[in-house]
Motif scaffolding. Structure first.
Motif, PDB file in Angstrom:
ATOM      1  N   PHE A  30      22.213  24.089  -2.234  1.00 31.33           N
ATOM      2  CA  PHE A  30      21.091  23.820  -1.336  1.00 31.33           C
ATOM      3  C   PHE A  30      20.044  24.925  -1.507  1.00 31.33           C
ATOM      4  O   PHE A  30      20.329  26.102  -1.372  1.00 31.33           O
ATOM      5  CB  PHE A  30      21.586  23.779   0.115  1.00 31.33           C
ATOM      6  N   GLY A  31      18.831  24.525  -1.808  1.00 30.93           N
ATOM      7  CA  GLY A  31      17.744  25.498  -1.977  1.00 30.93           C
ATOM      8  C   GLY A  31      16.940  25.599  -0.699  1.00 30.93           C
ATOM      9  O   GLY A  31      16.514  24.587  -0.146  1.00 30.93           O
ATOM     10  N   PHE A  32      16.772  26.822  -0.238  1.00 31.80           N
ATOM     11  CA  PHE A  32      16.052  27.040   1.019  1.00 31.80           C
ATOM     12  C   PHE A  32      14.751  27.759   0.673  1.00 31.80           C
ATOM     13  O   PHE A  32      14.765  28.938   0.281  1.00 31.80           O
ATOM     14  CB  PHE A  32      16.941  27.898   1.924  1.00 31.80           C
ATOM     15  N   LEU A  33      13.652  27.053   0.782  1.00 29.91           N
ATOM     16  CA  LEU A  33      12.363  27.619   0.365  1.00 29.91           C
ATOM     17  C   LEU A  33      11.461  27.836   1.573  1.00 29.91           C
ATOM     18  O   LEU A  33      11.684  27.278   2.635  1.00 29.91           O
ATOM     19  CB  LEU A  33      11.653  26.673  -0.613  1.00 29.91           C
ATOM     20  N   GLY A  34      10.418  28.582   1.340  1.00 29.60           N
ATOM     21  CA  GLY A  34       9.444  28.821   2.403  1.00 29.60           C
ATOM     22  C   GLY A  34       8.674  30.076   2.121  1.00 29.60           C
ATOM     23  O   GLY A  34       9.143  30.932   1.355  1.00 29.60           O
ATOM     24  N   PHE A 186      24.272  28.105  -0.709  1.00 33.46           N
ATOM     25  CA  PHE A 186      23.058  28.084   0.118  1.00 33.46           C
ATOM     26  C   PHE A 186      22.165  29.198  -0.415  1.00 33.46           C
ATOM     27  O   PHE A 186      22.495  30.374  -0.292  1.00 33.46           O
ATOM     28  CB  PHE A 186      23.460  28.340   1.579  1.00 33.46           C
ATOM     29  N   MET A 187      21.062  28.807  -1.020  1.00 33.86           N
ATOM     30  CA  MET A 187      20.285  29.801  -1.771  1.00 33.86           C
ATOM     31  C   MET A 187      18.827  29.850  -1.299  1.00 33.86           C
ATOM     32  O   MET A 187      18.120  28.837  -1.344  1.00 33.86           O
ATOM     33  CB  MET A 187      20.336  29.449  -3.260  1.00 33.86           C
ATOM     34  N   CYS A 188      18.406  31.038  -0.872  1.00 35.95           N
ATOM     35  CA  CYS A 188      16.984  31.247  -0.582  1.00 35.95           C
ATOM     36  C   CYS A 188      16.341  31.744  -1.857  1.00 35.95           C
ATOM     37  O   CYS A 188      16.862  32.666  -2.497  1.00 35.95           O
ATOM     38  CB  CYS A 188      16.797  32.341   0.466  1.00 35.95           C
ATOM     39  N   THR A 189      15.247  31.163  -2.214  1.00 30.18           N
ATOM     40  CA  THR A 189      14.565  31.661  -3.419  1.00 30.18           C
ATOM     41  C   THR A 189      13.078  31.367  -3.372  1.00 30.18           C
ATOM     42  O   THR A 189      12.636  30.421  -2.706  1.00 30.18           O
ATOM     43  CB  THR A 189      15.191  31.065  -4.701  1.00 30.18           C
ATOM     44  N   HIS A 190      12.344  32.211  -4.050  1.00 28.66           N
ATOM     45  CA  HIS A 190      10.911  31.963  -4.239  1.00 28.66           C
ATOM     46  C   HIS A 190      10.661  31.445  -5.652  1.00 28.66           C
ATOM     47  O   HIS A 190       9.538  31.088  -5.978  1.00 28.66           O
ATOM     48  CB  HIS A 190      10.114  33.260  -4.039  1.00 28.66           C
ATOM     49  N   ILE A 191      11.730  31.474  -6.481  1.00 31.68           N
ATOM     50  CA  ILE A 191      11.553  31.009  -7.856  1.00 31.68           C
ATOM     51  C   ILE A 191      11.771  29.496  -7.856  1.00 31.68           C
ATOM     52  O   ILE A 191      12.906  29.008  -7.859  1.00 31.68           O
ATOM     53  CB  ILE A 191      12.517  31.753  -8.818  1.00 31.68           C
ATOM     54  N   LEU A 192      10.661  28.771  -7.816  1.00 32.79           N
ATOM     55  CA  LEU A 192      10.739  27.320  -7.633  1.00 32.79           C
ATOM     56  C   LEU A 192      11.391  26.633  -8.825  1.00 32.79           C
ATOM     57  O   LEU A 192      12.043  25.597  -8.671  1.00 32.79           O
ATOM     58  CB  LEU A 192       9.338  26.762  -7.376  1.00 32.79           C
TER      59      LEU A 192
END
Lengths: 250, 565
Positions: A30-34, A186-192
């Motif tokens: 799961f990618g968590f972006l923002g 569960f991954m937060c990333t800014h690398i789209l």
């Protein structure tokens, strides 16, 4: 594997997470972006028990984080955005410490610690104190630490920052392998680009609220941007084109 | 492309002022009230010191003919001690502020002149190394002024010269750090500097003790009166700035303005000269030392793949694996940090000087020796509390930015706190046992007093350590640059004030059974009133339960709800 219901987190007057509901099943990446300050890291800290929720509940691997904290933590592996580890331990000692804390049997530690160090090209550095490691080396060590105890749920906050291209490629392959084995990621990333290639579903959070959730095609549909890439979708949902006038003055 | 002028010290200082202003603005009402309460307690402590100093100075002033000589000799000794302490403190503080501050990486890559960075960081070093020691001088000077009736001019002279005096002392320490890191620019040098500095501090401490300041009030310690007068009249370190400050203050007290200005100019001029020299030198040498100090020290350690020592012990004692693992990690980290070794060196010096002082107490009477042995519980309690401030209280905060490892691990905060307690309690109990047992032996204390004092001291040590961990958890500071910031924080003050009050109350309660014991020794029939003994036992239990449970529970709850980064 991860279930979040009505989650609210307030810091004084600031509502960092607003009524978040989310379910991430076993084996999903799961990618968590923002944008920065959206509440992603706060959500990760709430999931791993580093923060207490103001309202709502979280469960990990079937354990409520509030009431069965230790069981939930035992099922979790965290890679934080800033990989600070004890500077006066060597890399191998840090892994040993993690192995003991998470109850990894000694024969398994003996086998896996040298393997993991070699895998992340830290074999030569395993006997050196962490204070002499670069940021990327510490990041690799922390990732090795979570792989040592094989958690059911992996929480990753910007895991690729600081990694060299080879290690980043390896990290991506590790995540895919783990996901196939049933580990929830569960991954937060800014690398789209990473989110686009790796994640089964993506959630976009803005100012504490989840504004979009789904697979990439579903997000495209939500943003009315058929055929576009995740960057376009992300920018259209978060608003990122109004700096054109500012660019002229740069 | 435009080329902006390099930011100067003014800009750096303005950002400090902005940070300070924002810290004040972000305080909640509760924090304002809490800080006000603790500040009031701090003022109370200073008033207590003033009271003690006043009594001492008044006593010396009452000594016929040589009263004034005694006072100024004591002042000179006090200022020399202050100067030495600030110099060594400056050395230790500057190691962190000049070479390891969080913001240095940013400042060094920004277009800021190296001298501006040095000025900013050295001013920080001077402040942090001297403010607390300088503050303790104020009640002494106030007592001196009141007893001597010197008036406001004396205060003005003192405050005028206090800044240059402290700056000069701290600059001496900073200069040493600067030069040594330039000559040997590596993290190994940092370790060596820590050890040298602490060894110096131990030496200064020992020298002060071996100078036998008790001669001031015991002329019989010197063979003839002439020797005594010679000792009093002789300058205490005539070339040290502390002597110039002493002379300046004694001149203003005697109304000799010319002598005052002469010594004041010498002190202020020397401070300005040394600091200017330091800034000049920094332009050439600071960056070399900074660059070298960033390298981590390399050492090849064997991978720990065998059973852990703590694990085996835990197996034998029936303790948990979590506790053993945390203990193992703490032991490894503690003994690899040279800052801790140096402190251990200091403690060994302290114990030696302590026992030497006990041995030198001129007492022939067995009963008085027993009383001293009992009162020693208070002094030793103070020593334990002070050691706790350095080792126990910061234990939680020293997890630092690695706190997330333990915070997110499947280990309860109770276990974390218990491990910290154990790690601190074992050596502290050993120190307390050494101090208590040897004091009783040296003083040949009677059996009852020996047992009472030793068991009380061990009990107090256990509780003081628990208070240290409890308060440490109640006021966690995971984002500090050095341990001194933890020690000198509000929480450190609260811990110290609470543990000293606890020691005071314990002595008060136990003075009752001691009184009865002495009445019995002096032959009084039915000296023991068992109702009072029962009351004392109850009071001791209640006091210890309170001191143990309240900070511990509050600390654990605070840590569980911790929301810092």
């Amino acid at each position: 594997m991860i279930r979040i219901s009505g989650l609210v987190k307030r810091f004084g007057g600031l509502e960092a997470v607003k009524k978040l509901d989310l379910h991430v099943p076993a084996g999903e990446i799961f990618g968590f972006l923002g944008p920065n300050g959206a509440g992603k890291t706060t959500t990760v800290k709430l999931l791993c028990g580093l923060l207490k929720p103001t309202e709502g509940s979280l469960s990990v691997a079937g354990f409520d984080v509030g009431s069965r904290t230790l069981e939930a933590k035992r099922s979790l592996g965290l890679v934080p955005d800033e990989p600070f580890v004890y500077p006066k331990l060597s890399g191998a000692e840090y892994l040993r410490f993690i192995g003991e804390l998470y109850g990894v049997p000694l024969p398994e530690q003996r086998r896996r610690i040298p393997e993991l160090l070699e895998m992340f090209e830290l074999g030569r550095w395993g006997g050196e104190l962490v204070e002499s490691y670069s940021h990327g080396m510490r990041q690799k060590l922390v990732i090795a630490g979570v792989l040592l105890h094989q958690p059911k749920v992996l929480l990753l906050d910007e895991p690729m920052v600081g990694l060299d291209p080879k290690s980043a490629r390896m990290a991506k392959e590790i995540l895919l392998t783990l996901s196939k084995r049933g580990t929830t990621i569960f991954m937060c990333t800014h690398i789209l680009e990473i989110a686009e290639k790796l994640c089964h579903r993506i959630g976009i959070m803005i100012a504490g609220s989840l504004v979009a959730l789904g697979t990439l095609p579903e997000l495209r549909a939500q943003a009315s941007r058929e055929g576009s890439d995740l960057e376009d979708v992300f920018l259209s949902l978060t608003g990122g084109t109004e700096y054109a006038a500012l660019l002229k003055n740069l | 492309m435009t080329c902006a002028p390099s930011p100067r010290l003014g800009l750096l200082l303005r950002r400090r002022a902005a940070c300070l202003r924002n810290s004040f603005r972000s305080l909640s009402a509760y924090e304002w009230v809490r800080n006000a309460a603790f500040s009031a307690a701090g003022v109370g402590l200073l008033l207590g010191l003033y009271w003690g100093f006043h009594r001492m100075v008044a006593y010396l002033d009452g000594v016929e003919l040589i009263g004034k000589l005694l006072i100024w000799k004591l002042t000179a000794m006090m200022l020399l001690t202050t100067f030495s302490m600030v110099a060594i403190s400056g050395l230790l503080t500057s190691l962190t502020t000049l070479y390891y501050s969080y913001d240095l990486r940013f400042l060094m890559q920004a277009p800021v002149p190296i001298r501006a960075i040095f000025l900013d960081k050295s001013l920080e070093s001077i402040f942090f190394s001297s403010w607390m020691i300088g503050l303790v001088l104020v009640p002494y000077i106030a007592a001196l002024a009141d007893v001597g009736g010197y008036g406001w001019g004396f205060y003005a002279a003192f405050f005028l010269l206090l800044g240059p005096f402290l700056a000069l002392a701290s600059s001496a320490g900073i200069a040493f750090t600067l030069v040594i890191l330039y000559c040997f620019p590596s993290s190994r040098t940092r370790d060596a500097v820590y050890i040298i500095a602490t060894f110096s501090l131990t030496l200064v401490y020992g020298l002060i003790r071996f100078a036998e300041p008790e001669k001031l009030i015991r002329p019989d310690a010197l063979h003839v009166v002439a020797d005594y007068l010679k000792f009093l009249r002789a300058p205490t370190a005539p070339y040290a700035p502390s002597w110039w400050l002493t002379k300046a203050l004694s001149s203003v007290a005697a109304g000799n303005a010319a002598a005052f200005w002469r010594h004041a100019a010498l002190l202020a001029g020397c401070a300005a000269f040394v600091y200017a020299l330091l800034v000049l030198l920094a332009g050439r040498v600071y960056f070399v030392g900074y660059s070298g100090a960033q390298e981590g020290s390399l050492r090849r350690l064997e991978p720990p793949l065998g059973p852990l020592l703590e694990g085996r012990l835990a197996g034998l004692l029936g303790a948990g694996r979590d506790l053993a693992t945390l203990f193992w990690r703490e032991r490894k980290c503690f003994f690899r940090d040279v800052k801790h070794w140096s402190q251990i060196l200091l403690i060994l010096g302290l114990i030696f000087v302590y026992l030497y002082s006990v041995k030198r107490i001129p007492l022939d009477n067995q009963d008085v020796r027993s009383v001293i042995s009992f009162l020693n519980v208070g002094v030793a309690g103070f020593v334990i509390a002070a050691l706790g401030l350095r080792f126990t209280y910061p234990a939680i905060s020293l997890e630092g930015r690695s706190w997330w490892v333990v915070g997110s691990a499947p280990v309860s905060l109770r276990t974390v706190m218990r491990q910290k307690y154990l790690f601190s309690a074992i050596p502290m109990l050993a120190v307390a046992f050494t101090l208590g047992l040897w004091t009783n032996r040296l003083l040949e204390t009677d059996a009852f007093t020996s047992w009472l004092s030793l068991s009380t001291l061990l009990l107090m040590t256990g509780v003081i350590v628990a208070m240290g961990i409890g308060y440490g958890a109640l006021f966690p500071m995971f984002n500090v640059e050095n341990i001194h910031q933890i020690e000198s924080s509000l929480g450190g003050f609260v811990y110290m004030a609470s543990s000293l009050s606890y020691v005071g109350f314990t002595i008060m309660i136990l003075s009752w059974p001691m009184q009865m014991h002495f009445k019995e020794r002096f032959g009084k029939a039915a000296a023991w009133d068992w109702r009072i003994v029962g009351l004392c036992v109850l009071a001791v239990v209640a006091l210890n339960a309170l001191a143990l449970v309240v900070p511990w529970t509050l600390g654990r709850r605070k840590l569980e709800a911790y929301e810092g980064s």
